[in-house]
Design a protein around this motif. Sequence first.
Motif, PDB file in Angstrom:
ATOM      1  N   PRO A 176       1.423  -1.390  -0.222  1.00 39.77           N
ATOM      2  CA  PRO A 176      -0.192  -0.235   0.287  1.00 39.77           C
ATOM      3  C   PRO A 176       0.888   1.106  -0.436  1.00 39.77           C
ATOM      4  O   PRO A 176       1.577   1.551   0.801  1.00 39.77           O
ATOM      5  N   PRO A 177       0.790   1.999  -1.084  1.00 38.57           N
ATOM      6  CA  PRO A 177       1.867   3.701  -0.967  1.00 38.57           C
ATOM      7  C   PRO A 177       1.377   4.064  -0.219  1.00 38.57           C
ATOM      8  O   PRO A 177       0.185   4.179   1.130  1.00 38.57           O
ATOM      9  N   LYS A 178       2.180   5.073   0.174  1.00 39.46           N
ATOM     10  CA  LYS A 178       1.118   6.476   1.217  1.00 39.46           C
ATOM     11  C   LYS A 178       0.424   7.342   0.287  1.00 39.46           C
ATOM     12  O   LYS A 178       0.740   7.907  -0.602  1.00 39.46           O
ATOM     13  N   PHE A 179      -0.858   7.101   0.999  1.00 37.62           N
ATOM     14  CA  PHE A 179      -1.841   8.015   0.918  1.00 37.62           C
ATOM     15  C   PHE A 179      -1.552   9.548   0.273  1.00 37.62           C
ATOM     16  O   PHE A 179      -1.646  10.215   1.769  1.00 37.62           O
ATOM     17  N   THR A 180      -1.950  10.364  -0.403  1.00 40.61           N
ATOM     18  CA  THR A 180      -2.334  11.386  -0.378  1.00 40.61           C
ATOM     19  C   THR A 180      -4.390  12.785  -0.005  1.00 40.61           C
ATOM     20  O   THR A 180      -4.502  11.623  -0.638  1.00 40.61           O
ATOM     21  N   LYS A 213      -4.861   9.912 -19.046  1.00 34.81           N
ATOM     22  CA  LYS A 213      -4.189  10.436 -17.553  1.00 34.81           C
ATOM     23  C   LYS A 213      -4.363   9.677 -16.695  1.00 34.81           C
ATOM     24  O   LYS A 213      -4.311   8.807 -16.946  1.00 34.81           O
ATOM     25  N   PRO A 214      -2.912  10.768 -15.425  1.00 34.32           N
ATOM     26  CA  PRO A 214      -2.322   9.285 -15.198  1.00 34.32           C
ATOM     27  C   PRO A 214      -3.170   8.351 -13.934  1.00 34.32           C
ATOM     28  O   PRO A 214      -4.283   9.421 -12.782  1.00 34.32           O
ATOM     29  N   PHE A 215      -2.786   7.271 -13.195  1.00 40.00           N
ATOM     30  CA  PHE A 215      -4.101   6.447 -12.419  1.00 40.00           C
ATOM     31  C   PHE A 215      -2.406   5.389 -12.004  1.00 40.00           C
ATOM     32  O   PHE A 215      -1.634   4.897 -12.832  1.00 40.00           O
ATOM     33  N   CYS A 216      -2.376   5.060 -10.776  1.00 40.50           N
ATOM     34  CA  CYS A 216      -2.578   3.632 -10.662  1.00 40.50           C
ATOM     35  C   CYS A 216      -3.202   3.040 -10.075  1.00 40.50           C
ATOM     36  O   CYS A 216      -4.406   2.801  -9.794  1.00 40.50           O
ATOM     37  N   PHE A 217      -3.110   1.492  -9.424  1.00 43.58           N
ATOM     38  CA  PHE A 217      -3.782   0.757  -8.994  1.00 43.58           C
ATOM     39  C   PHE A 217      -3.390   0.169  -8.303  1.00 43.58           C
ATOM     40  O   PHE A 217      -2.020  -0.159  -8.141  1.00 43.58           O
ATOM     41  N   GLN A 218      -4.187  -0.592  -7.555  1.00 43.47           N
ATOM     42  CA  GLN A 218      -3.943  -2.280  -6.399  1.00 43.47           C
ATOM     43  C   GLN A 218      -3.362  -3.933  -7.034  1.00 43.47           C
ATOM     44  O   GLN A 218      -3.333  -3.892  -8.183  1.00 43.47           O
ATOM     45  N   ARG A 219      -3.180  -4.217  -6.190  1.00 42.57           N
ATOM     46  CA  ARG A 219      -2.846  -5.661  -6.205  1.00 42.57           C
ATOM     47  C   ARG A 219      -3.753  -6.342  -7.216  1.00 42.57           C
ATOM     48  O   ARG A 219      -3.788  -7.596  -7.893  1.00 42.57           O
ATOM     49  N   HIS A 220      -4.900  -6.490  -6.904  1.00 42.47           N
ATOM     50  CA  HIS A 220      -6.286  -6.534  -7.080  1.00 42.47           C
ATOM     51  C   HIS A 220      -6.750  -6.785  -8.669  1.00 42.47           C
ATOM     52  O   HIS A 220      -7.832  -7.561  -8.637  1.00 42.47           O
TER      53      HIS A 220
END
Length: 379
Positions: free
Chosen positions: A211-215, A277-284
């Motif tokens: 889990p990344p550091k969320f902002t 549009k930039p985004f990232c996502f979880q391992r699921h």
Amino acid sequence: MARLGDICIQITDGSHNPPMGVEQSNYLMLSSKNIDDDYITLNDPRYLSQEDFEAENRRTNIKPNDLLITIVGTIGRVAIVPNSLTEFCVQRSVAVLKPKPEIVYNRFLMHYLQSMRPYLEQESRGVAQKGIYLKQLSNLSIILPPLDEQRKIAAVLDKVSDLIAKRRQQLDKLDEMVKSRFIELFGDTPDNEKQTMADICKIITDGTHQPPKFTSTGVPFLFVSNIVTNEIHYDAEKFISEKTYAELTKRTPIAIGDILLSTVGSYGHPAIVKSDKPFCFQRHIAYLKPNADMVNSEYLRSAILSADVQRQIDERVKGIAQKTLNISEIRKLRLPVPPVDQQEQFAVFVAQTDKSKYRQEKCIGFFQCLEKSIRQEWL
């Protein structure tokens, strides 16, 4: 204004310890997954023996015109038990409400509780799985106009809900049309002529495992819920910094034409990246980068949604409590790979269908706004 507990004869939840099921019977055990707004599905029910059903149903005694509301997991979906559905009971994820008919019209109460879903979600408690307690339900404050006015309000909302349902049926028909066209064009491909997902994708991996550091603001961080409609929705609740985004995308260099695939829980839903549009996502969520020389992204998405590939996915998932499609199994999925020009012709057909879907979705959005405004004014 009245308490929900005061306008109902009874408010109970379902079984906390569901009995062992039987292979087939006339008696059903339903859960929250079977409850939708104003609709009860019988998909994948648990069957009970007559003895177990009678023991379970003594407490809830569910009858036609009772209300069912989901209170664990997905909270606040409400449906009325139809006359056609009898001899069933529910698990603890569903509460049973028996309104007093001399005080409250059940369809008015259904719409009222549906309008309270955001509040119920906000008030839910729990870590692994959030829920609403029966005491919280009983203490809900309900604005209660006279019965004749309740019926008029419910009738208007019923008409709007019906219009939304019909538009959604049109969307389902358009999706079925695409699936039928895929089968017509590519469904007869012999298995020995199919290729694996590993053969046609440059990268097959998943999202970040840590889990990344969320902002509070920044680049959206997506979860499975953002792609379960087979489209990417960027309305994220969590965000990451530009620096974290740059670090995470070294492993998943997201570009237009790439495909995300849900792999845990609600697995098997593919969505194409159509925006820069930039985004990232979880391992699921799995990340597939198609080889453009071999496969068209829209074709690949439809192939994943085809009955044959979905069957392969169902056969390959692991786990009981939380079913998971592993990356190694995704690489083994086999599908037809016709010449790219044929894939592109199919993609043109899908694009034309998407235009029709967009018009239906615009109508649904309009009717949902209308429904929301009516509820805000009257409920």
